[in-house]
Design an enzyme around this catalytic site. Structure first.
Site, PDB file in Angstrom:
ATOM      1  N   ASP A 278      -6.327   0.463   8.341  1.00  0.00           N
ATOM      2  CA  ASP A 278      -6.004   0.310   6.922  1.00  0.00           C
ATOM      3  C   ASP A 278      -6.509  -0.984   6.312  1.00  0.00           C
ATOM      4  O   ASP A 278      -6.436  -1.158   5.089  1.00  0.00           O
ATOM      5  CB  ASP A 278      -4.486   0.376   6.715  1.00  0.00           C
TER       6      ASP A 278
ATOM      7  N   LYS B 241       0.847  -1.204   0.000  1.00  0.00           N
ATOM      8  CA  LYS B 241       0.000   0.000   0.000  1.00  0.00           C
ATOM      9  C   LYS B 241       0.875   1.245   0.000  1.00  0.00           C
ATOM     10  O   LYS B 241       1.905   1.297   0.673  1.00  0.00           O
ATOM     11  CB  LYS B 241      -0.879   0.001   1.247  1.00  0.00           C
TER      12      LYS B 241
END
Length: 284
Positions: A143, A17
């Protein structure tokens, strides 16, 4: 079923990410922070695999496996949560090939948990949608829902209110990630944020938002890990489209128009600095 299909069924990539921009707006009473961010994902990362087994177990190997617990791990938490919510009694012998640095601001444990949910959803034949899996993921970390989707998206709230960005302009670009092999605590970095709201994330395409945005955690991270200044300088010397820190650090990234340009930048960084980790990828 062919061998290649079997591998695809029994493996899942935990995609790295990147926070292309990360605006911290305020501290919340529960200890989280209200943020605005653009999540983007590369086509590289850790790899989770599964085999039949008694109960749900985890084995870990790979470059960054040292010190990771096989019993207190987000991968197991994700698997156990999915099993409980879905009424699954079938076992799963999980294996994590840890290729991304730990505590590095590029998804790490969150991506591993998300990949586990996608993998077991398929392996156990549950047929949950990604949106449903993202809901399952919410208690696992801020997240994790974004990592479940692993698509370019805008995140607000604590990062879990997501809007997928269709037809984004990142897929024509490559990224170089560089990490000084120094783990940083997300909690410590957020605690060092000065509390100043510097404004909202802009509008436009992901690339436009990224180039006009900022990472409000970069300044406190640099104060705690000064080598980040040198890393960002090296990336800037390679004339990228943009360069910045991802998440709470300590990984920095640079965007390039081609994989060849990213590879040249990687060679430049490795020639100038020892004891770094690098990875090149294209956007999903």
């Amino acid at each position: 079923m062919s061998d290649s299909n079997l591998v695809m069924t029994n493996e899942e990539t935990a995609y790295a990410k990147i926070n292309l921009a990360l605006h911290v707006r305020k501290r919340l009473p529960d200890g989280y922070h209200q943020i605005e961010t653009i999540f983007a994902f590369l086509d590289q990362g850790d790899v989770i695999s599964v085999e039949p087994g008694a109960g749900v177990t985890l084995e870990i190997s790979g470059q960054f496996s040292e010190g990771l617990s096989r019993t207190d791990n987000l991968v197991l938490q994700a698997a156990q949560r999915l099993a409980e919510l879905s009424g699954v009694t079938q076992g799963a012998r999980l294996h994590l090939d840890k290729r991304l640095p730990v505590a590095s601001g590029i998804g790490g444990g969150s991506a591993d948990a998300a990949a586990t949910l996608r993998l077991l959803n398929r392996y156990w034949g549950l047929d949950h949608s990604l949106a449903a899996l993202a809901d399952v993921a919410k208690p696992l970390g801020a997240d994790v829902p974004a990592c479940v989707h692993s698509e370019t998206c805008r995140g607000t709230g604590i990062g879990q209110d997501l809007a997928i960005i269709a037809g984004d302009d990142l897929r024509n670009h490559a990224a170089l990630l560089i990490n000084p092999l120094v783990g940083v605590s997300t909690a410590d970095i957020f605690a060092a944020w000065d509390g100043v709201d510097r404004g909202a994330l802009g509008d436009g395409s992901p690339m436009e938002i990224a180039r006009n945005g900022r990472n409000d955690l970069q300044k406190p991270a640099v104060a705690l890990v000064p080598i980040l200044t040198d890393m960002l300088q090296l990336l800037d010397e390679s004339q990228p489209v943009m360069a910045q820190m991802s998440g709470s650090g300590a990984t920095c990234f640079a965007l390039f128009d081609t994989l060849d340009a990213a590879a040249a930048a990687e060679r430049h960084c490795r020639k100038a600095m020892d004891n770094i980790w690098t990875m090149i990828g294209e956007f999903r």
